[in-house]
Write a protein that holds these residues in place. Structure first.
Motif, PDB file in Angstrom:
ATOM      1  N   ALA A  15      53.868 107.380 -26.952  1.00  0.00           N
ATOM      2  CA  ALA A  15      53.185 107.687 -25.694  1.00  0.00           C
ATOM      3  C   ALA A  15      52.632 106.412 -25.057  1.00  0.00           C
ATOM      4  CB  ALA A  15      52.065 108.693 -25.927  1.00  0.00           C
ATOM      5  N   ALA A  16      52.023 105.552 -25.882  1.00  0.00           N
ATOM      6  CA  ALA A  16      51.483 104.297 -25.361  1.00  0.00           C
ATOM      7  C   ALA A  16      52.591 103.409 -24.816  1.00  0.00           C
ATOM      8  CB  ALA A  16      50.710 103.565 -26.459  1.00  0.00           C
ATOM      9  N   GLU A  17      53.721 103.357 -25.524  1.00  0.00           N
ATOM     10  CA  GLU A  17      54.812 102.478 -25.095  1.00  0.00           C
ATOM     11  C   GLU A  17      55.388 102.906 -23.751  1.00  0.00           C
ATOM     12  OE1 GLU A  17      58.514 100.708 -24.318  1.00  0.00           O
ATOM     13  OE2 GLU A  17      58.335 102.849 -24.800  1.00  0.00           O
ATOM     14  N   ILE A  18      55.516 104.214 -23.517  1.00  0.00           N
ATOM     15  CA  ILE A  18      56.078 104.641 -22.235  1.00  0.00           C
ATOM     16  C   ILE A  18      55.070 104.417 -21.111  1.00  0.00           C
ATOM     17  CG2 ILE A  18      55.438 107.092 -22.258  1.00  0.00           C
ATOM     18  CD1 ILE A  18      58.886 105.639 -21.311  1.00  0.00           C
ATOM     19  N   CYS A  19      53.781 104.518 -21.405  1.00  0.00           N
ATOM     20  CA  CYS A  19      52.763 104.181 -20.400  1.00  0.00           C
ATOM     21  C   CYS A  19      52.828 102.703 -20.037  1.00  0.00           C
ATOM     22  CB  CYS A  19      51.365 104.527 -20.913  1.00  0.00           C
ATOM     23  SG  CYS A  19      50.991 106.291 -21.006  1.00  0.00           S
ATOM     24  N   VAL A  20      52.968 101.856 -21.043  1.00  0.00           N
ATOM     25  CA  VAL A  20      53.057 100.413 -20.801  1.00  0.00           C
ATOM     26  C   VAL A  20      54.331 100.081 -20.039  1.00  0.00           C
ATOM     27  CG1 VAL A  20      53.384  98.187 -21.957  1.00  0.00           C
ATOM     28  CG2 VAL A  20      51.584  99.759 -22.726  1.00  0.00           C
ATOM     29  N   ARG A  21      55.428 100.717 -20.407  1.00  0.00           N
ATOM     30  CA  ARG A  21      56.688 100.469 -19.709  1.00  0.00           C
ATOM     31  C   ARG A  21      56.566 100.819 -18.226  1.00  0.00           C
ATOM     32  NH1 ARG A  21      61.910 103.476 -21.820  1.00  0.00           N
ATOM     33  NH2 ARG A  21      60.640 103.487 -23.727  1.00  0.00           N
ATOM     34  N   ALA A  22      55.904 101.941 -17.941  1.00  0.00           N
ATOM     35  CA  ALA A  22      55.708 102.338 -16.543  1.00  0.00           C
ATOM     36  C   ALA A  22      54.809 101.346 -15.807  1.00  0.00           C
ATOM     37  CB  ALA A  22      55.109 103.740 -16.481  1.00  0.00           C
ATOM     38  N   ALA A  23      53.762 100.865 -16.492  1.00  0.00           N
ATOM     39  CA  ALA A  23      52.826  99.941 -15.858  1.00  0.00           C
ATOM     40  C   ALA A  23      53.453  98.597 -15.548  1.00  0.00           C
ATOM     41  CB  ALA A  23      51.606  99.746 -16.757  1.00  0.00           C
ATOM     42  N   LEU A  24      54.348  98.130 -16.416  1.00  0.00           N
ATOM     43  CA  LEU A  24      54.915  96.788 -16.264  1.00  0.00           C
ATOM     44  C   LEU A  24      56.203  96.766 -15.453  1.00  0.00           C
ATOM     45  CD1 LEU A  24      54.369  95.416 -19.880  1.00  0.00           C
ATOM     46  CD2 LEU A  24      52.923  95.102 -17.862  1.00  0.00           C
ATOM     47  N   ARG A  25      56.713  97.915 -15.115  1.00  0.00           N
ATOM     48  CA  ARG A  25      57.954  97.972 -14.340  1.00  0.00           C
ATOM     49  C   ARG A  25      57.747  97.250 -13.007  1.00  0.00           C
ATOM     50  NH1 ARG A  25      61.063 101.579 -10.974  1.00  0.00           N
ATOM     51  NH2 ARG A  25      63.111 102.081 -11.878  1.00  0.00           N
ATOM     52  N   PRO A  26      58.662  96.334 -12.626  1.00  0.00           N
ATOM     53  CA  PRO A  26      58.467  95.563 -11.394  1.00  0.00           C
ATOM     54  C   PRO A  26      58.330  96.431 -10.145  1.00  0.00           C
ATOM     55  CG  PRO A  26      60.171  94.567 -12.745  1.00  0.00           C
ATOM     56  CD  PRO A  26      59.839  95.873 -13.382  1.00  0.00           C
ATOM     57  N   THR A  27      59.045  97.544 -10.087  1.00  0.00           N
ATOM     58  CA  THR A  27      58.893  98.482  -8.984  1.00  0.00           C
ATOM     59  C   THR A  27      58.363  99.801  -9.536  1.00  0.00           C
ATOM     60  OG1 THR A  27      61.197  99.198  -9.220  1.00  0.00           O
ATOM     61  CG2 THR A  27      60.744  97.441  -7.618  1.00  0.00           C
ATOM     62  N   VAL A  28      57.633 100.527  -8.709  1.00  0.00           N
ATOM     63  CA  VAL A  28      56.966 101.731  -9.177  1.00  0.00           C
ATOM     64  C   VAL A  28      57.977 102.837  -9.472  1.00  0.00           C
ATOM     65  CG1 VAL A  28      55.218 103.465  -8.650  1.00  0.00           C
ATOM     66  CG2 VAL A  28      54.975 101.140  -7.764  1.00  0.00           C
TER      67      VAL A  28
END
Length: 290
Positions: free
Chosen positions: A201-214
């Protein structure tokens, strides 16, 4: 851009002393990003009461270019907490205050509880507004973020969390019973159910946060398995070389089309995470594999 192709950015993690928030912040640290831990405890980077609108405005003004992963909430500690509308209203007020302060981007971990019982495979459009309680608060918070921030919001509907160091919840309790030679204690009426390891769950949150585009909008985030309490209990019983049979209960699964298109699938899988949980519990009770 950094070495893995993400835009260098600051991520503000609200509720960073909580179960999910702590894992999100720690993962950001391990990946070399700047995680700002926000909470009411003394060991937070920024002490902030999100129930106070002025505190939220000051926080967003301090980090105008940051991505906010909003994990702060009043989380149920047992099944009775899911009907607590007072707690849900408090969590919703935090979201309203944050949205009103207009952060650049928000990642919001929502919940599978927004789906009605018996939905089977849940698509994002299947959510229904409950009469009150935790699920009502989550769905109302989603709508606030979408109304106020629009395509600057990523909403991830996740199942219930498990994994170290949490020593409660269905999976831990079943594993603990099996490790100590006791039969799992289950209700005679089993609800619709699913789970996700806190690290996934944490990893997918981080992946979403760091994605260059929303990756804008609402998306389910879970394992591809059709999940139910009997299936999970029987998997754990096999790991412990036990033979436990549980009465059937409805299976639940997510339509993961949007997640896999926007962010990709989860890195972990349910079976491996159950085996890891079992190993942790075995070590905790002093049981060793031959």
């Amino acid at each position: 851009m950094d070495h893995v192709g993400y835009a260098l950015t600051t991520v503000v993690v609200t509720g960073a002393a909580g179960y999910l928030g702590a894992h999100v912040a720690d993962l950001l640290d391990r990946q070399g990003f700047t995680a700002i831990r926000v909470g009411r405890s003394a060991d937070s980077d920024i002490r902030c009461d999100l129930l106070e609108s002025r505190d939220c405005e000051a926080l967003v003004s301090r980090y105008p270019e940051a991505v906010f992963v909003h994990c702060a909430a009043v989380v149920p500690s047992d099944s009775r907490g899911y009907t607590d509308t007072v707690a849900a209203v408090a969590s919703l007020e935090m979201v309203k205050n944050l949205a009103h302060a207009r952060p650049r981007r928000v990642v919001f971990p929502s919940s599978m509880t927004v789906y009605p019982a018996g939905v089977g495979m849940a698509r994002e459009t299947d959510a229904r507004t409950p009469d009150g309680g935790y699920a009502w608060g989550k769905l109302a918070a989603e709508q606030v973020l979408l109304d106020q921030l629009g395509d600057r919001t990523t909403i991830l509907r996740i199942p219930g969390l498990f994994g170290p160091p949490r020593r409660n919840g269905l999976l831990y309790n079943v594993a603990r019973n099996l490790a100590t030679g006791r039969a799992p204690e289950l209700s005679t009426t089993l609800p619709q159910w699913s789970a996700i390891h806190v690290e996934d769950a944490a990893e997918i949150c981080v992946r979403a946060a760091l994605r260059p585009t929303v990756a804008a909008g609402v998306m389910n985030a879970g394992y591809s398995d059709a999940m139910s309490i009997p299936d999970a209990v029987e998997r754990l019983s096999r790991i412990f070389d036990n033979d436990v049979s549980v009465s059937p209960a409805p299976a639940f699964s997510f339509d993961l089309t949007r997640l896999e298109r926007e962010l990709g699938p989860l890195r972990g899988d349910f079976q491996t995470r159950l085996e890891q949980l079992a190993g942790w519990v075995k070590r905790e009770v002093g049981q060793h594999d031959d």
